[in-house]
Write an enzyme that holds these catalytic residues in place. Structure first.
Site, PDB file in Angstrom:
ATOM      1  N   ARG A   1      73.995  51.151  40.961  1.00 14.26           N
ATOM      2  CA  ARG A   1      74.298  51.880  42.194  1.00 14.26           C
ATOM      3  C   ARG A   1      73.646  51.219  43.397  1.00 14.26           C
ATOM      4  NH1 ARG A   1      72.738  55.513  38.304  1.00 14.26           N
ATOM      5  NH2 ARG A   1      74.435  56.804  37.453  1.00 14.26           N
TER       6      ARG A   1
ATOM      7  N   GLU B   1      87.397  49.790  33.388  1.00 11.24           N
ATOM      8  CA  GLU B   1      87.874  51.172  33.389  1.00 11.24           C
ATOM      9  C   GLU B   1      89.208  51.302  34.116  1.00 11.24           C
ATOM     10  OE1 GLU B   1      84.444  53.003  35.212  1.00 11.24           O
ATOM     11  OE2 GLU B   1      85.425  53.130  37.167  1.00 11.24           O
TER      12      GLU B   1
ATOM     13  N   HIS C   1      79.982  47.889  37.684  1.00 13.48           N
ATOM     14  CA  HIS C   1      79.618  47.822  36.273  1.00 13.48           C
ATOM     15  C   HIS C   1      79.443  46.371  35.855  1.00 13.48           C
ATOM     16  CE1 HIS C   1      80.680  51.982  36.444  1.00 13.48           C
ATOM     17  NE2 HIS C   1      81.961  51.712  36.661  1.00 13.48           N
TER      18      HIS C   1
ATOM     19  N   HIS D   1      82.906  49.862  43.943  1.00  8.52           N
ATOM     20  CA  HIS D   1      83.848  50.945  44.172  1.00  8.52           C
ATOM     21  C   HIS D   1      83.110  52.268  44.363  1.00  8.52           C
ATOM     22  CE1 HIS D   1      83.121  51.009  39.813  1.00  8.52           C
ATOM     23  NE2 HIS D   1      83.444  52.289  39.827  1.00  8.52           N
TER      24      HIS D   1
ATOM     25  N   GLN E   1      79.094  51.841  43.555  1.00  4.02           N
ATOM     26  CA  GLN E   1      78.637  51.343  42.261  1.00  4.02           C
ATOM     27  C   GLN E   1      79.501  50.198  41.750  1.00  4.02           C
ATOM     28  OE1 GLN E   1      80.386  54.062  38.867  1.00  4.02           O
ATOM     29  NE2 GLN E   1      79.635  55.401  40.514  1.00  4.02           N
TER      30      GLN E   1
END
Length: 423
Positions: free
Chosen positions: A284, A134, A99, A265, A97
């Site tokens: 994804r 993140e 972001h 990642h 996935q």
């Protein structure tokens, strides 16, 4: 300052033991437990325990009075708590996935809204209009794939597997060892027709087995083992091939990994604290039974090769260590509280969340109000709560303090010492 009850999320890749053990619940749990959310995301907000008044969602609490709950942080983040803190427990690999950036998230959220895709639809890519940088910090050994490996090193890996069907792919990347070459190879593999994938993938896995059974130095042992493990969990998935292009990373307890927008990642296994911008946007590409959208993933991916550095804790000068990242939405510190140490200052003021990950701890504020947290417990600290101190009970304890990061150019209307406590 109030106790905060996290929202438990159950996904197939979660653990039946890790979060239950951490939080002192019976083991094994009835279902795989993947994440415990401490935040105010609309999809699953945590709940604040109010004295004698039951509970209220943190989302509702903040929305009702952002000035009181968020203080200075209300203005730059439109009256919303800008970060989401989690406990994450992976027993099996997460999806491959990435972001989106903030701009990509705004555009994607708008497109799906205009198309009438329901917010809770399994076909939804964008559940909000925010980006999702993140940071994950290992509580035990934590394994991950993250960021595209330097292409010349990937060529060495593909050649070392000695698979005839891979030779052409390896030479194409060797001829263009840059982001464009990685994009070409990744796109080729992730979009392979079923018949082509059914021929290439078994040959690659056989090559991994031969490589691991050989003699002499084996510098790509972890990569080959990971490919075999992924193939066992997700047979016939093109994401197994794509994983060969990524850095294989092991975090020891206390080490962190920061992921910016566009970094491909997949977390593999382990228990960690995770903090991110308040978003649930995930694109994804495989290794999952969930919705996969390869064209949209390709739209957001950053193919620049990078060796992602481990984020090591730095002394913060107040008895804690900090995990430095460029994200303005969040900052994370860790306190290791010695047995017998009393009233250790944690932060001058909120907004923030205190999460206990070892031992037991009692928190006090300036009014004398106290909250006791066991392992796995958390507390919400509003902007109105000041002079938060901690005392370890029954031996040593460990707590993580999550708060709003530094917003460039913002004049924060608080005292200098209060501002230092929030950074």
């Amino acid at each position: 300052m109030h106790e905060l009850v996290g929202a438990l999320r159950s996904y197939a890749w979660g653990s039946r033991t890790a979060l239950a053990e951490l939080c002192g619940r019976p083991v094994p749990s009835a279902h795989p437990e993947a994440e415990l959310w401490f935040g105010a995301h609309p999809a699953d907000p945590a709940h604040v325990v109010l004295d004698g008044m039951g509970t209220r969602s943190l989302l509702d609490l903040v929305s009702a009075d952002p000035a009181r709950e968020l203080g200075w942080a209300a203005a730059p983040f439109d009256g919303t708590l800008p970060f989401l803190l989690k406990l994450l427990a992976a027993e099996e690999p997460l999806s491959l996935q990435a972001h989106p950036s903030r701009e990509q998230a705004v555009a994607g959220f708008g497109r799906e809204n205009a198309a009438g895709v329901a917010l809770d639809s399994p076909l939804r890519n964008y559940r909000d209009d925010n980006h999702k940088p993140e940071l994950v910090v290992a509580l035990e050994r934590f394994e991950a794939l993250a960021g595209f490996r330097e292409p010349t090193r990937t060529v060495e890996l593909l050649r070392a597997l000695d698979v005839g069907e891979l030779a052409h792919h390896a030479e194409l990347l060797a001829a263009q060892p840059d982001a464009s070459g990685l994009r070409m190879l990744f796109t080729t593999w992730i979009t392979l027709p079923h018949n082509a994938l059914a021929g290439l993938l078994p040959a690659v896995l056989d090559g991994c087995v031969r490589y691991l059974s050989g003699t002499g130095p084996r510098p790509f042992t972890a990569e080959a083992k990971t490919a075999l493990e992924l193939a066992e969990a997700y047979p016939g998935d093109a994401g197994v091939l794509a994983a060969l292009l990524l850095n294989r990373i092991t975090l020891e307890p206390g080490q962190g990994l920061f992921l910016a927008a566009g970094n491909l990642h997949a977390y593999l296994r382990g228990l960690a604290v995770e903090i991110m911008a308040n978003s649930d946007n995930v694109l994804r590409g495989g290794l999952t039974p969930k919705h996969v959208d390869v064209p949209e993933l390709l739209r957001v991916l950053d193919f620049e090769p990078i060796e992602l550095p481990v984020v090591l804790p730095e002394p913060a000068g107040d008895g804690s260590v900090r995990y430095r990242t460029p994200a303005p939405e969040f900052a994370l510190r860790r306190f290791d509280l010695a047995a017998g140490a009393a009233h250790v200052p944690l932060t001058h003021a909120g907004p923030g969340i205190v999460l206990c990950t070892a031992g037991r701890v009692r928190l006090h504020d300036h009014t004398g109000a106290a909250v006791t947290l066991a392992r796995g417990g958390a507390a919400w600290v509003s902007a109105a709560d000041i002079d938060i101190r901690a005392q370890a009970l029954d031996g040593g304890a460990q707590v993580f303090c999550a708060c709003v990061g530094t917003v460039a150019g913002l004049r924060v209307p608080v005292r200098r010492e209060q501002r230092a406590g929030l950074a």
